[in-house]
Scaffold this active site. Structure first.
Site, PDB file in Angstrom:
ATOM      1  CG  PHE A  11      -1.527   1.367   1.688  1.00  0.00           C
ATOM      2  CD1 PHE A  11      -2.010   2.191   0.818  1.00  0.00           C
ATOM      3  CD2 PHE A  11      -1.594   1.409   2.958  1.00  0.00           C
ATOM      4  CE1 PHE A  11      -2.522   3.305   1.197  1.00  0.00           C
ATOM      5  CE2 PHE A  11      -1.826   2.575   3.628  1.00  0.00           C
ATOM      6  CZ  PHE A  11      -2.408   3.581   2.782  1.00  0.00           C
ATOM      7  CB  ILE A  12       2.957   3.174   2.547  1.00  0.00           C
ATOM      8  CG1 ILE A  12       1.935   3.042   3.499  1.00  0.00           C
ATOM      9  CG2 ILE A  12       3.849   4.067   2.701  1.00  0.00           C
ATOM     10  CD1 ILE A  12       2.126   3.015   5.104  1.00  0.00           C
ATOM     11  CG  ASP A  31       6.685  -6.549  -1.975  1.00  0.00           C
ATOM     12  OD1 ASP A  31       5.934  -7.496  -1.892  1.00  0.00           O
ATOM     13  OD2 ASP A  31       5.938  -5.488  -1.349  1.00  0.00           O
ATOM     14  N   GLY A  36       1.967  -7.731  -0.753  1.00  0.00           N
ATOM     15  CA  GLY A  36       1.420  -6.721  -1.731  1.00  0.00           C
ATOM     16  C   GLY A  36       0.860  -7.425  -3.089  1.00  0.00           C
ATOM     17  CB  SER A 116       4.750   1.920  14.163  1.00  0.00           C
ATOM     18  OG  SER A 116       3.636   1.826  14.575  1.00  0.00           O
ATOM     19  CE1 TYR A 141       3.940  -3.756  12.303  1.00  0.00           C
ATOM     20  CE2 TYR A 141       3.343  -1.863  13.726  1.00  0.00           C
ATOM     21  CZ  TYR A 141       3.666  -2.195  12.565  1.00  0.00           C
ATOM     22  OH  TYR A 141       3.650  -1.630  11.558  1.00  0.00           O
ATOM     23  CB  ILE A 200     -18.761   0.429  14.977  1.00  0.00           C
ATOM     24  CG1 ILE A 200     -19.009   1.045  13.814  1.00  0.00           C
ATOM     25  CG2 ILE A 200     -17.762   1.404  16.085  1.00  0.00           C
ATOM     26  CD1 ILE A 200     -20.043   2.041  13.751  1.00  0.00           C
ATOM     27  CD  GLU A 269      -9.220  -0.513  19.177  1.00  0.00           C
ATOM     28  OE1 GLU A 269      -9.196  -0.138  18.136  1.00  0.00           O
ATOM     29  OE2 GLU A 269     -10.257  -0.829  19.900  1.00  0.00           O
TER      30      GLU A 269
HETATM   31  N1  LIG Z   1      -0.423   1.261   7.193  1.00  0.00           N
HETATM   32  C1  LIG Z   1      -0.008   1.821   8.406  1.00  0.00           C
HETATM   33  O1  LIG Z   1      -0.960   2.522   8.720  1.00  0.00           O
HETATM   34  C2  LIG Z   1       1.138   1.907   9.006  1.00  0.00           C
HETATM   35  C3  LIG Z   1       1.469   2.697   9.986  1.00  0.00           C
HETATM   36  C4  LIG Z   1       2.904   2.701  10.580  1.00  0.00           C
HETATM   37  C5  LIG Z   1       3.931   1.912   9.906  1.00  0.00           C
HETATM   38  N2  LIG Z   1       3.493   1.260   8.759  1.00  0.00           N
HETATM   39  C6  LIG Z   1       4.698   0.595   8.188  1.00  0.00           C
HETATM   40  O2  LIG Z   1       4.696   1.085   6.862  1.00  0.00           O
HETATM   41  C7  LIG Z   1       5.268  -0.250   6.072  1.00  0.00           C
HETATM   42  C8  LIG Z   1       4.282  -0.481   4.901  1.00  0.00           C
HETATM   43  O3  LIG Z   1       2.919  -0.591   5.458  1.00  0.00           O
HETATM   44  P1  LIG Z   1       1.628  -0.934   4.237  1.00  0.00           P
HETATM   45  O4  LIG Z   1       0.515  -0.485   5.246  1.00  0.00           O
HETATM   46  O5  LIG Z   1       2.072  -0.441   3.085  1.00  0.00           O
HETATM   47  O6  LIG Z   1       1.778  -2.529   4.371  1.00  0.00           O
HETATM   48  P2  LIG Z   1       1.602  -3.620   3.113  1.00  0.00           P
HETATM   49  O7  LIG Z   1       1.598  -4.754   3.744  1.00  0.00           O
HETATM   50  O8  LIG Z   1       0.705  -3.163   2.140  1.00  0.00           O
HETATM   51  O9  LIG Z   1       3.217  -3.481   2.564  1.00  0.00           O
HETATM   52  C9  LIG Z   1       4.205  -4.213   3.104  1.00  0.00           C
HETATM   53  C10 LIG Z   1       4.845  -4.989   1.881  1.00  0.00           C
HETATM   54  O10 LIG Z   1       5.990  -5.711   2.433  1.00  0.00           O
HETATM   55  C11 LIG Z   1       5.987  -7.043   1.858  1.00  0.00           C
HETATM   56  N3  LIG Z   1       6.622  -7.851   2.466  1.00  0.00           N
HETATM   57  C12 LIG Z   1       6.157  -8.518   3.682  1.00  0.00           C
HETATM   58  N4  LIG Z   1       7.229  -9.432   4.247  1.00  0.00           N
HETATM   59  C13 LIG Z   1       8.165  -9.374   3.163  1.00  0.00           C
HETATM   60  C14 LIG Z   1       9.344 -10.158   3.147  1.00  0.00           C
HETATM   61  N5  LIG Z   1       9.787 -10.988   4.191  1.00  0.00           N
HETATM   62  N6  LIG Z   1      10.385  -9.710   2.076  1.00  0.00           N
HETATM   63  C15 LIG Z   1       9.817  -8.890   1.200  1.00  0.00           C
HETATM   64  N7  LIG Z   1       8.700  -8.164   1.207  1.00  0.00           N
HETATM   65  C16 LIG Z   1       7.822  -8.532   2.141  1.00  0.00           C
HETATM   66  C17 LIG Z   1       4.519  -7.150   1.481  1.00  0.00           C
HETATM   67  O11 LIG Z   1       4.333  -8.197   0.195  1.00  0.00           O
HETATM   68  C18 LIG Z   1       3.860  -5.880   1.267  1.00  0.00           C
HETATM   69  O12 LIG Z   1       4.047  -5.822  -0.084  1.00  0.00           O
HETATM   70  C19 LIG Z   1       5.445  -1.283   6.918  1.00  0.00           C
HETATM   71  O13 LIG Z   1       6.647  -1.483   7.439  1.00  0.00           O
HETATM   72  C20 LIG Z   1       4.285  -1.047   8.069  1.00  0.00           C
HETATM   73  O14 LIG Z   1       4.970  -1.575   9.244  1.00  0.00           O
HETATM   74  C21 LIG Z   1       2.347   1.268   8.239  1.00  0.00           C
END
Ligand SMILES: NC(=O)c1ccc[n+]([C@@H]2O[C@H](COP(=O)([O-])OP(=O)(O)OC[C@H]3O[C@@H](n4cnc5c(N)ncnc54)[C@H](O)[C@@H]3O)[C@@H](O)[C@H]2O)c1
Length: 308
Positions: A11-12, A31, A36, A116, A141, A200, A269
């Protein structure tokens, strides 16, 4: 300049990859697609389907010689980390350490890490939390995110590897997974579009600091350019409760028949989370631009387009 993004199929990461390509950066994505999607990998980037835990990661670094690394690959479920802390640590600590070590071995100029702010501070003692708020994660986490930050500090002090840990609040927007247990905006948007009532949790008065993904892309671009080294919050300093989200999405959907249904509160939570972004403003020249109303509208419209 070449940027390698781990987790760039997620996503991000994929939104950041789009932003980098638009700015003319060369983009390499690593990835394993465990969460993903291949369709998220933007045209014009080079893609390696690869696990960040694999010791052969060194061959990708040697081949690509990236200037900057953005590390986003992670197991992102707090619940999974509680159920299986070893799995979580394997990906989120050992995988991260493997990436950091390769940055050091291959003279990467800077690593930007997705940390995070919603979990490293634990149950907040004051609101909003700035970066001096005591850390005290209450999930594996969060422990893994903080541990990775500590490794980054160690590699910087010992080997001069520059880093910025972006302590994200709750990120939402296009491409977020609507089927996971996190990502309330994606889950609610998807349910409304299916004409179903989302559940909710509890009274719905628990709050989070929600940041639109477009603002997060901007934070990553600014982090590349900044000389700052250390950890910095990426939040809006605005709290929204789940009921507030529900009502805005309901209005955007125009679907008045969707009822408000409450389920049991999630055990353990956090009740509130709110981050200050003063340091990001000072050091990165970053501040959030998209209001929650506008961000929810953009997100809902994106989900309605991909659902048809
Ligand atoms: N979404 C949020 O609100 C949020 C908040 C704080 C931190 N984060 C951090 O931001 C980052 C991205 O989060 P996101 O929401 O896009 O999640 P996401 O799951 O969409 O993206 C994570 C990606 O990492 C890949 N991945 C997982 N394990 C892997 C591995 N062993 N080797 C290679 N690729 C691997 C997944 O396939 C995925 O595409 C993460 O590190 C997450 O912890 C997200």
């Amino acid at each position: 300049m070449k940027v390698l993004i781990t987790g760039g199929g997620g996503f991000i990461g994929s939104n950041v990859a789009d932003g980098l390509l638009e700015k003319g950066y060369e983009v390499v994505i690593v990835d394993d697609l465990s969460n993903g999607k291949e369709e998220n990998i933007p045209e014009g980037s080079k893609f390696y389907r690869f696990d960040v835990r694999d010791s052969k990661l060194s061959s990708i670094f040697k081949e690509e010689k990236p200037d900057i690394v953005i590390h986003k690959a992670a197991q992102l479920s707090v619940r999974v980390s509680v159920e299986d802390p070893l799995l979580d640590a394997g990906i989120n600590i050992m995988g991260g350490l493997n990436v950091i070590n390769q940055c050091k071995e291959n003279n990467v100029k800077k690593i930007i890490f997705a940390s995070s702010g919603g979990t490293v501070y634990g149950e907040q003692k004051h609101f909003p939390a700035d970066e001096d708020h005591p850390t005290g994660p209450i999930s594996p986490y969060g422990v893994a995110k903080l541990t990775t930050e500590n490794y980054l500090y160690y590699f910087y002090k010992t080997y001069g590897l520059k880093y910025i840990a972006l302590r994200y609040a709750n990120i939402y927007g296009p491409r977020q997974d609507p089927y996971g247990e996190a990502g309330v905006v994606a889950i609610f948007s998807s349910k409304f579009l299916d004409n179903e009532s989302p559940t909710i949790n509890g009274d719905g008065l628990q709050t989070r600091d929600y940041v639109y993904v477009g603002d997060v892309v901007d934070a990553n671009l600014k982090a590349i350019e900044s000389d700052f080294v250390g950890s910095v919050n990426i939040g809006t300093c605005k709290e929204t409760d789940v009921m507030g989200l529900f009502n805005i999405i309901k209005e955007e959907s125009g679907n008045a028949s969707i009822e408000e249904i409450h389920g049991p509160a999630q055990k353990g939570e956090q009740r509130r989370s709110l981050l200050s972004f003063e340091l990001a403003k000072k050091e990165l020249g970053w501040e959030p631009k998209v209001s929650i109303e506008e961000g929810l509208r953009l997100t809902y419209r994106w989900f309605s387009k991909v659902k048809v």
